[in-house]
Scaffold this active site. Structure first.
Site, mmCIF file in Angstrom:
data_model
loop_
_atom_site.group_PDB
_atom_site.id
_atom_site.type_symbol
_atom_site.label_atom_id
_atom_site.label_comp_id
_atom_site.label_asym_id
_atom_site.label_seq_id
_atom_site.Cartn_x
_atom_site.Cartn_y
_atom_site.Cartn_z
ATOM 1 N N ARG A 46 0.827 -1.205 0.000
ATOM 2 C CA ARG A 46 0.000 0.000 0.000
ATOM 3 C C ARG A 46 0.866 1.261 0.000
ATOM 4 N NH1 ARG A 46 -5.794 1.085 1.403
ATOM 5 N NH2 ARG A 46 -5.859 -0.909 0.354
ATOM 6 N N VAL A 93 -6.598 4.201 11.709
ATOM 7 C CA VAL A 93 -6.732 2.783 11.334
ATOM 8 C C VAL A 93 -8.210 2.416 11.244
ATOM 9 C CG1 VAL A 93 -4.522 2.035 12.249
ATOM 10 C CG2 VAL A 93 -6.511 2.110 13.747
ATOM 11 N N SER A 105 -9.905 7.893 13.371
ATOM 12 C CA SER A 105 -10.845 6.807 13.084
ATOM 13 C C SER A 105 -12.148 7.102 13.811
ATOM 14 C CB SER A 105 -10.306 5.484 13.621
ATOM 15 O OG SER A 105 -8.983 5.268 13.218
ATOM 16 N N LEU A 129 -15.759 14.004 5.725
ATOM 17 C CA LEU A 129 -15.739 14.002 4.261
ATOM 18 C C LEU A 129 -16.535 12.820 3.723
ATOM 19 C CD1 LEU A 129 -13.862 11.563 2.915
ATOM 20 C CD2 LEU A 129 -12.022 12.935 3.832
ATOM 21 N N ALA A 130 -17.076 12.985 2.516
ATOM 22 C CA ALA A 130 -17.734 11.864 1.845
ATOM 23 C C ALA A 130 -16.856 11.441 0.677
ATOM 24 C CB ALA A 130 -19.120 12.270 1.359
ATOM 25 N N LYS A 174 -19.831 12.426 15.780
ATOM 26 C CA LYS A 174 -19.548 11.732 14.522
ATOM 27 C C LYS A 174 -20.578 10.614 14.285
ATOM 28 C CE LYS A 174 -17.548 9.840 11.036
ATOM 29 N NZ LYS A 174 -17.202 10.324 9.756
ATOM 30 N N CYS A 223 -19.400 3.531 6.198
ATOM 31 C CA CYS A 223 -19.666 4.236 7.465
ATOM 32 C C CYS A 223 -21.051 4.048 8.041
ATOM 33 C CB CYS A 223 -19.422 5.730 7.268
ATOM 34 S SG CYS A 223 -17.706 6.080 6.911
ATOM 35 N N PHE A 232 -20.638 1.744 -4.316
ATOM 36 C CA PHE A 232 -21.747 2.110 -3.422
ATOM 37 C C PHE A 232 -22.331 3.468 -3.771
ATOM 38 C CE2 PHE A 232 -20.602 5.285 -0.160
ATOM 39 C CZ PHE A 232 -19.229 5.390 -0.337
HETATM 40 C C1 UDX Z 1 -20.707 9.278 4.666
HETATM 41 C C2 UDX Z 1 -20.990 10.684 5.219
HETATM 42 O O1 UDX Z 1 -21.684 11.468 4.240
HETATM 43 C C3 UDX Z 1 -19.689 11.363 5.607
HETATM 44 O O2 UDX Z 1 -19.952 12.621 6.218
HETATM 45 C C4 UDX Z 1 -18.942 10.467 6.576
HETATM 46 O O3 UDX Z 1 -17.687 11.060 6.891
HETATM 47 C C5 UDX Z 1 -18.731 9.088 5.989
HETATM 48 O O4 UDX Z 1 -19.984 8.524 5.606
HETATM 49 P P1 UDX Z 1 -19.873 8.293 2.323
HETATM 50 O O5 UDX Z 1 -20.105 6.947 2.921
HETATM 51 O O6 UDX Z 1 -18.605 8.545 1.587
HETATM 52 O O7 UDX Z 1 -19.961 9.423 3.449
HETATM 53 O O8 UDX Z 1 -21.053 8.565 1.264
HETATM 54 P P2 UDX Z 1 -22.433 9.358 1.217
HETATM 55 O O9 UDX Z 1 -22.376 10.341 0.136
HETATM 56 O O10 UDX Z 1 -22.859 9.840 2.545
HETATM 57 O O11 UDX Z 1 -23.421 8.213 0.718
HETATM 58 C C6 UDX Z 1 -23.682 7.041 1.491
HETATM 59 C C7 UDX Z 1 -24.689 6.165 0.813
HETATM 60 O O12 UDX Z 1 -25.988 6.766 0.826
HETATM 61 C C8 UDX Z 1 -24.399 5.893 -0.672
HETATM 62 O O13 UDX Z 1 -24.688 4.555 -0.963
HETATM 63 C C9 UDX Z 1 -25.341 6.835 -1.397
HETATM 64 O O14 UDX Z 1 -25.656 6.381 -2.679
HETATM 65 C C10 UDX Z 1 -26.534 6.801 -0.468
HETATM 66 N N1 UDX Z 1 -27.393 7.989 -0.566
HETATM 67 C C11 UDX Z 1 -26.903 9.223 -0.264
HETATM 68 C C12 UDX Z 1 -28.718 7.850 -0.931
HETATM 69 O O15 UDX Z 1 -29.188 6.750 -1.196
HETATM 70 N N2 UDX Z 1 -29.515 8.972 -0.997
HETATM 71 C C13 UDX Z 1 -29.049 10.219 -0.683
HETATM 72 O O16 UDX Z 1 -29.854 11.178 -0.746
HETATM 73 C C14 UDX Z 1 -27.699 10.345 -0.319
#
Ligand code: UDX
Length: 439
Positions: A22, A70, A111, A143-144, A200, A256, A318
């Site tokens: 990695r 981690v 984490s 962040l997403a 969180k 998450c 996803f």
């Molecule tokens: C999420 C949180 O947004 C972020 O703040 C946190 O730090 C980590 O978890 P992430 O998992 O990267 O981020 O993706 P996110 O954009 O939140 O989407 C999660 C899931 O929900 C995806 O499968 C997405 O497709 C779905 N989603 C999101 C929906 O089905 N509808 C929505 O309106 C928004």
């Protein structure tokens, strides 16, 4: 860490990992994760303010601030299996820091962790302190994926929790100063450690809850002839509700939401709050319902059998703009269809074949799944097309060409409400989306 290295030119950031492959990838032209905008940032500061190494001991010795980043997956064994967070990597990190550090350190939990984990880290560090002082801060990441770089550049807020003692407040200030290089001071919130840790989990639980809520309504829309996107728009214009995270889908995925809610549920039970635990568990149950409901609808629409039928799956990540498949709804939908003996052909712009096969738990030569190089190959001779990730490129596909290459009637199930169903119906598709009842 790349963003800190990019913004704070007077700090050196060293990212260490026990995984040599990695670290080699982070030092190469082919970074191990796909994230829009990340390549430029890493390549711009690598070797200047950003370093990747497996020399963990040296990095710990030289650092003033250590971020523990981690993974904390859901436990698969023992007490709390399936719900509690597995903290073994966190504990190993803490023990490593205690073993190697020669002077005082600020240790930051990056984490996502159960509430009160900082206390365990502190105890491990302090019982091995040999006169050194450790301050533990909680600095959860919001962040997403897919928008990580812009989220980091313009965060709604940065949250830093620490002890409310003079030493704790000084440590908080040190970390505030790092972020204040580019984040407006009023967007940097400081709290006690527990509030930060709990915020969180709560933020993710609330976001996931909105999706489960609109998905619950999508089932009712299908039964009544309402359109869930119209309902979402109508309620989202209420400024108290707001428009974001109201997109009905085949179910949320990602590393998450489910993990953090399970963790929250476990915590509630641990603290003797079964009603609170059950309330949040409902968000997961609704998501499971939505994923399986989609598969069931495909089967019932296709004359109650998909056995030996070719089903084309467009999208496996996803969500769009990531190659991450963790907890992707696509995995569940594909497994349900494979269980019904369908022939599944999958195309995703970023996910590798090896990853898909691992996720589906099938061997390299299992003929029930074919992974295709493009959407046209995946849909050729198919009985149905499923949209499972909202990749932009799917909107630009030539659906007439796809329709003409399929078995008739050509079914299309849009699990993301991405496409114009009326236009598809004009082409000849038997098209349906999520939460769109036929009035
Ligand atoms: C999420 C949180 O947004 C972020 O703040 C946190 O730090 C980590 O978890 P992430 O998992 O990267 O981020 O993706 P996110 O954009 O939140 O989407 C999660 C899931 O929900 C995806 O499968 C997405 O497709 C779905 N989603 C999101 C929906 O089905 N509808 C929505 O309106 C928004």
């Amino acid at each position: 860490m790349a963003m800190i290295a990019h913004k704070c030119k007077d700090h050196a950031v060293t990212v260490v990992d026990i995984n040599q492959a990695r670290i080699d990838a982070w030092n190469s032209d082919e970074l191990p994760i796909f994230e829009p905008g990340l390549d430029e940032i890493v390549k711009g500061c690598r070797g200047k303010t950003l370093f990747f190494s497996t020399d963990i001991d040296t990095a710990i010795r030289e650092a003033d601030i250590i971020f523990m980043s981690v993974n904390t997956p859901t436990k698969t064994y023992g007490v709390g299996a399936g719900r509690a967070a597995d903290l073994r990597y966190i504990e190993k990190c803490a023990r490593k820091i205690a073993e190697v550090a020669e002077d005082d350190k600020i240790v930051v939990e990056k984490s996502t962790l159960p509430v009160r984990t900082a206390e365990s880290i502190k105890r491990i560090l302090e019982s091995n302190s040999k006169g050194r002082k450790f301050q533990i801060l909680s600095n959860p990441e919001f962040l997403a994926e897919g928008t990580a770089v812009t989220d980091l550049e313009n965060p709604d807020r940065v949250l830093i929790g620490g002890d409310q003692t003079p030493d704790g407040l000084a440590a908080i200030q040190k970390l505030v100063d790092v972020y204040a290089t580019w984040v407006p001071r009023e967007n940097i919130l400081t709290t006690n450690v527990w509030s930060s840790e709990l915020s969180k989990l709560t933020a993710n639980a609330f976001l996931a809850q909105r999706i489960s809520s609109i998905n619950a309504i999508s089932a009712l829309c299908e039964a009544t002839g309402a359109n869930v996107d119209e309902v979402a728009h109508a309620i989202g214009t209420d400024s108290r509700i707001g428009p974001k995270f109201l997109k009905s889908s085949v179910g949320f995925g990602g590393s998450c939401f489910q993990k953090d809610i399970l963790n929250l549920v476990y915590l509630c039970e641990h603290f003797g709050l079964p009603d609170v635990a059950a309330y949040w568990n409902g968000v997961i149950e609704m998501n499971d319902y939505q994923k399986h409901r989609f598969g069931r609808r495909i089967i019932s629409t296709m004359f109650n059998t998909v056995s030996d039928k070719k089903i084309a799956v467009l999208g496996f990540a996803f969500k769009k703009d990531t190659n991450d498949t963790r907890e992707s709804a696509a995995i569940y939908v594909c497994k349900d269809l494979l269980e019904e003996q369908a022939q599944v052909s999958i195309y995703d712009p970023k996910v590798t074949e090896a990853q898909m096969r691992r996720d589906l738990g099938i061997s390299e030569d299992d003929p029930s799944v074919t992974v295709c190089a493009d959407a046209y190959e995946a849909t050729k001779d198919a009985h149905a097309v499923l949209i499972l990730t909202e990749w932009d490129e799917f909107k630009a596909l030539d659906f007439k060409k796809i329709h003409d290459s399929m078995n008739l009637p050509a079914f299309l199930f849009d699990g993301r409400n991405l496409l114009d169903l009326d236009a598809l119906r004009k082409i000849g598709f038997e098209a349906s989306g999520i939460g769109r009842g036929e009035a």
